[in-house]
Design an enzyme around this catalytic site. Structure first.
Site, PDB file in Angstrom:
ATOM      1  N   LEU A   1       9.831  -7.396   1.798  1.00  0.00           N
ATOM      2  CA  LEU A   1      11.094  -8.020   0.739  1.00  0.00           C
ATOM      3  C   LEU A   1      12.274  -7.796   1.349  1.00  0.00           C
ATOM      4  O   LEU A   1      13.220  -8.019   1.437  1.00  0.00           O
ATOM      5  CB  LEU A   1      10.627  -7.521  -0.700  1.00  0.00           C
ATOM      6  CG  LEU A   1       9.642  -7.655  -1.427  1.00  0.00           C
ATOM      7  CD1 LEU A   1      10.104  -7.134  -2.785  1.00  0.00           C
ATOM      8  CD2 LEU A   1      11.017  -9.321  -1.531  1.00  0.00           C
TER       9      LEU A   1
ATOM     10  N   PHE B   1       6.546   0.831  -0.769  1.00  0.00           N
ATOM     11  CA  PHE B   1       6.582  -0.606   0.147  1.00  0.00           C
ATOM     12  C   PHE B   1       6.383  -1.675  -0.230  1.00  0.00           C
ATOM     13  O   PHE B   1       6.112  -2.339   1.036  1.00  0.00           O
ATOM     14  CB  PHE B   1       4.251  -0.305   0.624  1.00  0.00           C
ATOM     15  CG  PHE B   1       3.555  -1.192  -0.272  1.00  0.00           C
ATOM     16  CD1 PHE B   1       3.333  -1.228  -1.671  1.00  0.00           C
ATOM     17  CD2 PHE B   1       3.622  -2.402   0.442  1.00  0.00           C
ATOM     18  CE1 PHE B   1       2.623  -2.348  -2.132  1.00  0.00           C
ATOM     19  CE2 PHE B   1       2.387  -3.308  -0.205  1.00  0.00           C
ATOM     20  CZ  PHE B   1       1.870  -2.987  -1.894  1.00  0.00           C
ATOM     21  N   LYS B   2       7.231  -2.438  -1.346  1.00  0.00           N
ATOM     22  CA  LYS B   2       7.448  -3.714  -1.150  1.00  0.00           C
ATOM     23  C   LYS B   2       8.446  -4.032  -0.514  1.00  0.00           C
ATOM     24  O   LYS B   2       8.665  -5.443  -0.247  1.00  0.00           O
ATOM     25  CB  LYS B   2       8.100  -3.468  -2.902  1.00  0.00           C
ATOM     26  CG  LYS B   2       7.349  -2.978  -4.270  1.00  0.00           C
ATOM     27  CD  LYS B   2       5.209  -4.028  -3.933  1.00  0.00           C
ATOM     28  CE  LYS B   2       4.888  -4.020  -5.165  1.00  0.00           C
ATOM     29  NZ  LYS B   2       4.215  -2.969  -5.365  1.00  0.00           N
ATOM     30  N   ASP B   3       9.233  -3.147   0.030  1.00  0.00           N
ATOM     31  CA  ASP B   3      10.073  -3.024   1.318  1.00  0.00           C
ATOM     32  C   ASP B   3       9.389  -3.620   2.282  1.00  0.00           C
ATOM     33  O   ASP B   3      10.585  -4.418   3.015  1.00  0.00           O
ATOM     34  CB  ASP B   3      11.217  -1.693   1.416  1.00  0.00           C
ATOM     35  CG  ASP B   3      11.644  -1.152   0.148  1.00  0.00           C
ATOM     36  OD1 ASP B   3      12.453  -2.024  -0.168  1.00  0.00           O
ATOM     37  OD2 ASP B   3      12.156   0.165   0.434  1.00  0.00           O
TER      38      ASP B   3
END
Ligand SMILES: *Cc1c(COP(=O)(O)O)cnc(C)c1O
Length: 485
Positions: free
Chosen positions: A103, A98-100
């Site tokens: 980011l 989920f960092k995408d």
């Protein structure tokens, strides 16, 4: 203070975190508008509430470009399971976690922020990672003009797949270095570099400004708020709820960034019922919400959900600020106590304000069992972090029914933070009891078992040779930064 400044600086001079002066509201009419939009439009709409000095069209162009990199055309699909719960799948981006979601957008917020502030210097981004943030930040900033990014990871503290993902990254402006030590050593090393006079002088000579891509940066928080609104809209447009109905969210939590975004969404007017904070065996947050006492001095466990193996949840600082009635001094005192003695407490009155949260945890066996059961019962494969969340969500629902058998049902959305293929060995073990040494063997077996599509980005690294092989001691990290500039 503007949104641009918060993103470029990352953290305030005194070490505190940036928070919005007030929470912008989303009106019922705007909700209606949001429901008619696609995901990039929804995200740009929410961002524009916080970044009002940014051009709206440019924000939209940024979110369109960011979320075009996600597979199958929807960045945050909501999936209904046969047990009546919903999964908010946030792992379809370039690095399968989920960092995408944030980011892929942060580089635009940063570049535009520099333009707005008239900053001419280039930007150096230093990242300490336990795995997922590193790769997502590398992909986000790779080949972006005027930026260099350097990631430090603990040599023995990331999964094989995570290491391979990071060390095969393309681009001329990226660097990845393994550190002999654990995640805390990496983080301390990065902080030391950022504060050192030698480093400041060097950066000035070479024309660089330092920034951060860690989850304390407001530019990471803001894009995360959007998917909570989006999930609510999806429930509305599919006639599962009508406007104003409450919805519960369960979030697998580490640094408290993802669930804090849900809290911000609630403060902006999203009809949220309970925010369920799910932890693994490192259950410092479960204890905090039960007692009002935060105590990081406790054993650290390495679990199969490594991105939640955290004892100092940095973003909790932002919630403390709200609980204290936005008292910056009191919040700073608590943060000081945390760094000096590893603990702090909130007052009973402050604790009472957290009743919108419910916190619980699951151990390794509970996670494995949950992943197995959900695949057997509903044919839905989950990663290990999501397994923790689902296990806690189920327990919450049971408790709720027991406490009040007549209570109206509230839809439960469980936030799914990673693809099962990102942690193939542990997921295969949960599904079959089999251990495999090779990550890609795990990927293949999970695929045979579940028929779930293997993400292209993971397929692509299988035969790639790692570019980055440097391993250094903590004391040599700065040397590597010097070589890189
Ligand atoms: C980072 C991460 C988490 C924890 O999110 P926080 O914002 O740190 O609470 C959970 N699951 C996965 C897969 C992650 O990468």
């Amino acid at each position: 203070m503007t949104g641009a400044e918060a993103v470029v600086k990352g953290i305030a001079e005194d070490g505190g975190l940036f928070v919005p002066e007030k929470f912008p509201q989303v009106s019922p009419a705007e909700f209606e508008e949001l429901c008619g939009m696609d995901y990039p439009e929804r995200a740009a709409f929410i961002l524009s509430k916080y970044f009002d000095e940014y051009d709206k069209e440019e924000l939209l162009a940024a979110t369109k470009e960011a979320y075009a990199q996600f597979e199958d055309g929807d960045a945050a699909p909501l999936v209904r399971l046969d047990n009546g719960m919903y999964m908010l799948e946030l792992f379809h981006g370039p690095t399968c976690a989920f960092k995408d979601m944030a980011l892929t957008v942060l580089p635009h917020l940063l570049r535009k922020g520099c333009d707005l502030l008239g900053i001419k210097e280039k930007i150096l981004i230093l990242v300490a990672t336990s795995g997922d943030t590193g790769k997502a930040a590398l992909e986000g900033f790779r080949d972006k003009e005027g930026v260099k990014i350097m990631v430090f990871y603990p040599d023995d503290g990331v999964s094989k797949m995570q290491k391979l993902q990071m060390c095969t990254t393309d681009g001329d402006n990226v660097n990845v270095v393994a550190v002999r030590g654990n995640f805390d050593d990496c983080q301390t090393g990065v902080k030391r570099i950022m504060n050192s006079e030698t480093c400041k002088t060097l950066l000035k000579e070479r024309g660089y400004l330092l920034s951060s891509a860690n989850s304390i940066n407001f530019g990471r928080l803001a894009p995360q708020i959007a998917y909570y609104f989006s999930a609510y809209c999806d429930l509305m447009t599919s006639d599962q709820i009508t406007f104003g109905d409450k919805v519960d969210f369960c979030v697998p939590t580490g640094n408290f960034g993802n669930i804090l975004a849900a809290y911000y969404a609630k403060e902006m007017g999203l009809p949220v019922g309970t925010l369920v904070c799910a932890s693994n065996k490192n259950n410092v947050l479960t204890d905090f919400f039960a007692s009002g006492n935060y105590n990081a001095r406790r054993p650290f466990y390495k679990t199969m959900s490594p991105s939640m193996d955290i004892l100092v949840s940095s973003n909790l600082e932002r919630l403390l600020f709200e609980l204290s009635g936005r008292n910056a001094e009191k919040t700073a005192e608590r943060m000081k106590a945390l760094s000096q003695s590893g603990k702090y407490s909130v007052t009973p009155a402050e604790l009472a304000k957290t009743k919108g949260f419910y916190a619980d945890y699951t151990d390794e066996d509970g996670t494995v069992e949950c992943i197995y059961d959900f695949f057997m019962d509903y044919g839905y494969p989950m990663d290990t972090h999501t397994g923790v969340a689902m296990s806690v969500a189920q327990r919450y629902e049971e408790k709720r029914k027991k406490d009040d058998p007549k209570a109206e049902p509230v839809p439960m959305v469980v936030v799914s933070t990673a693809s099962p293929y990102k942690f193939p060995q542990d997921v295969l073990y949960a599904l079959t009891g089999n251990d495999v040494k090779d990550s890609f063997k795990g990927v293949k077996r999970i695929h045979l078992l579940t028929a779930m599509k293997v993400p292209e980005s993971l397929k692509a690294i299988r035969y790639k040779t790692p570019r980055f092989k440097t391993v250094v001691g903590v004391d040599k990290m700065f040397e590597e930064v010097k070589k890189f500039l």
